[in-house]
Write a protein that holds these residues in place. Structure first.
Motif, short mmCIF file in Angstrom:
data_model
loop_
_atom_site.label_atom_id
_atom_site.label_comp_id
_atom_site.label_asym_id
_atom_site.label_seq_id
_atom_site.Cartn_x
_atom_site.Cartn_y
_atom_site.Cartn_z
N VAL A 195 -18.33 -12.83 -12.72
CA VAL A 195 -17.35 -11.76 -12.57
C VAL A 195 -16.34 -12.12 -11.49
O VAL A 195 -15.13 -11.94 -11.64
CB VAL A 195 -18.04 -10.41 -12.24
N CYS A 205 -14.29 -4.39 -19.55
CA CYS A 205 -15.56 -4.98 -20.03
C CYS A 205 -16.08 -4.21 -21.23
O CYS A 205 -16.56 -4.80 -22.20
CB CYS A 205 -16.60 -4.97 -18.91
N LEU A 262 -8.79 -6.99 -16.66
CA LEU A 262 -9.77 -7.89 -16.03
C LEU A 262 -9.16 -8.81 -14.97
O LEU A 262 -9.80 -9.76 -14.53
CB LEU A 262 -10.48 -8.73 -17.10
N HIS A 319 -21.56 -9.20 -24.09
CA HIS A 319 -21.16 -8.86 -22.72
C HIS A 319 -19.94 -9.68 -22.33
O HIS A 319 -19.83 -10.85 -22.68
CB HIS A 319 -22.30 -9.15 -21.73
N ALA A 320 -19.04 -9.05 -21.58
CA ALA A 320 -17.85 -9.76 -21.11
C ALA A 320 -18.24 -10.88 -20.14
O ALA A 320 -17.66 -11.96 -20.15
CB ALA A 320 -16.89 -8.79 -20.44
N PHE A 321 -19.23 -10.61 -19.31
CA PHE A 321 -19.73 -11.59 -18.35
C PHE A 321 -21.24 -11.61 -18.52
O PHE A 321 -21.91 -10.61 -18.29
CB PHE A 321 -19.35 -11.21 -16.92
N ALA A 334 -11.75 -14.76 -17.09
CA ALA A 334 -11.89 -13.56 -17.91
C ALA A 334 -11.99 -13.96 -19.38
O ALA A 334 -11.27 -14.86 -19.83
CB ALA A 334 -10.70 -12.62 -17.69
N TYR A 385 -14.08 -5.17 -24.29
CA TYR A 385 -14.53 -6.47 -24.79
C TYR A 385 -15.83 -6.34 -25.56
O TYR A 385 -15.98 -6.88 -26.65
CB TYR A 385 -14.69 -7.46 -23.62
N GLU A 386 -16.78 -5.59 -25.01
CA GLU A 386 -18.08 -5.42 -25.67
C GLU A 386 -17.96 -4.68 -26.99
O GLU A 386 -18.65 -5.00 -27.96
CB GLU A 386 -19.05 -4.72 -24.72
N LYS A 424 -11.56 -2.15 -14.46
CA LYS A 424 -12.20 -3.41 -14.85
C LYS A 424 -13.40 -3.11 -15.74
O LYS A 424 -13.65 -3.81 -16.72
CB LYS A 424 -12.63 -4.21 -13.63
N SER A 425 -14.15 -2.07 -15.42
CA SER A 425 -15.30 -1.70 -16.25
C SER A 425 -14.87 -1.30 -17.65
O SER A 425 -15.54 -1.64 -18.63
CB SER A 425 -16.06 -0.54 -15.59
#
Length: 102
Positions: free
Chosen positions: A40, A16, A64, A26-28, A45, A19-20, A12-13
């Motif tokens: 989160v 993220c 995600l 930031h994803a979230f 997502a 995405y970044e 999951k990290s």
């Protein structure tokens, strides 16, 4: 934390991080730590902008997935068509390094 949960959180990290790298955002995101944690856990997502391929966006969505038991393993992610095609094109060839006996 069990190893399964830990490795799932790493995937999951990486989602993220992907995405970044694509959006410079930031994803979230939130106004405080609790707001970010809530997004989160409960939020939707994020999706990549339309300038990125559907395949890359699908890969991100897989990384995600909220439920860790439904999230694909790293090996399964490496077998996706998007990753497979790019691994073939690049000169990157994963190898296992063996220690030399001294």
């Amino acid at each position: 934390m069990r190893l399964f949960q830990y490795s799932s959180q790493i995937r999951k990290s990486v989602g993220c991080l992907l995405y970044e790298m694509c959006t410079y955002q930031h994803a979230f995101d939130g106004k405080g730590l609790m707001n970010v944690i809530y997004k989160v856990v409960e939020g939707k997502a994020p999706e990549l902008p339309k300038t990125y391929s559907k395949e890359l966006n699908d890969l991100l969505k897989k990384m995600l997935i909220k439920d860790p038991s439904n999230r694909p393993t790293a090996a399964q992610l490496l077998l996706t068509p998007f990753i497979g095609r790019h691994r073939e094109v690049s000169s990157f060839k994963p190898t296992i390094l063996k220690r030399k006996k001294v």
